[in-house]
Design a protein around this motif. Sequence first.
Motif, short mmCIF file in Angstrom:
data_model
loop_
_atom_site.label_atom_id
_atom_site.label_comp_id
_atom_site.label_asym_id
_atom_site.label_seq_id
_atom_site.Cartn_x
_atom_site.Cartn_y
_atom_site.Cartn_z
N ASN A 1 0.84 -1.19 0.00
CA ASN A 1 0.00 0.00 0.00
C ASN A 1 0.88 1.24 0.00
N LYS B 1 0.62 4.82 1.14
CA LYS B 1 -0.17 5.74 1.92
C LYS B 1 0.74 6.58 2.81
N THR C 1 -8.53 8.82 2.41
CA THR C 1 -9.36 7.62 2.43
C THR C 1 -9.81 7.23 3.83
N THR D 1 -4.29 8.00 0.58
CA THR D 1 -3.85 6.99 -0.38
C THR D 1 -3.23 7.70 -1.58
N ASP E 1 -0.76 3.97 -5.47
CA ASP E 1 -1.37 2.78 -4.88
C ASP E 1 -2.10 1.99 -5.96
N HIS F 1 -5.85 2.66 -6.58
CA HIS F 1 -6.27 4.05 -6.76
C HIS F 1 -6.28 4.41 -8.24
#
Length: 298
Positions: free
Chosen positions: A135, A137, A165, A175, A179, A182
């Motif tokens: 991820n 983020k 998010t 995010t 990602d 996304h």
Amino acid sequence: MIEISPRFFRHSPSLLARTAFFVMLSLLLMALDSRSKYLGGVREIFSVIVYPLQKLAHMPMAMYDATSELFQHGEIAEENARLKQQHLVDKGQLLRLRALEAENTQLRKLLNTTQRIENKATVAEILRVPHDPFNRKVLLDKGSMAGIESGQVVVDDMGVVGQVTRNYPLASEVTLLTDRDHSVPVQVVRNGLRSIISGTGREGVLELRYMAINTDIQEGDVLVTSGIDGIYPAGLPVAAVSQIERNPNYIFARIICTPASGVNQNRQLLILSTRAPRTGTPAEATKTKPRPQEARRQ
């Protein structure tokens, strides 16, 4: 009776003759030394013989240096420690000044970005970047108590960074564009072509998917938000096309893009409000609203 010696033995060779002799001898030795290795052993023998004399000649200077160092060692050591400490202090101050200068430059860029964007923006700072390989983020220092809501767009001075998010009272999770889950609706500035750009899970790599191989797109094309999703304001820089692979064996082209934002280089970001700004104040609205009696007269 005094015996008189011959004139030849009465005088030694002249100074010029002796000088010429030794010059010729030196040249002869230099020629032999350069063309043969016979004099190497002689040089080594002479160096061994002369070495004690050299040490004896340098002994007064060595004794003087040792004595001076003995008397000055304490003072020099103290001064050296003081200079090292001062150097560390100055270096730390210089690093702080550089960090403040970079932060001020970034804030000025963000302020200029705020003036260009019509939506209300909130400046936030990156608190933490979670080390999750699956991820992409970041965690910001503004949350629901600062009016931050899920779905808000996050940008920097270069372009779109991502989207909020998840929000907490004092923090919010963003995010990033890269990602893998996304996607953002985009538009090519050159010809107005609309598409959707998606993250790949890799840092600094985006991809335009499901684009036919004959699509009018070129390397270097700038992609901005199209605004058709109602979330991202139109016209925000998103990425630039960096690589295009068109294989006749496949229906779609492989289009790789580079994000416009530099989230790895900045600490401050902008969180854009999803609500449109009001055009007038409540007082102005009250003034322009006609009263019931005036409405009947009209």
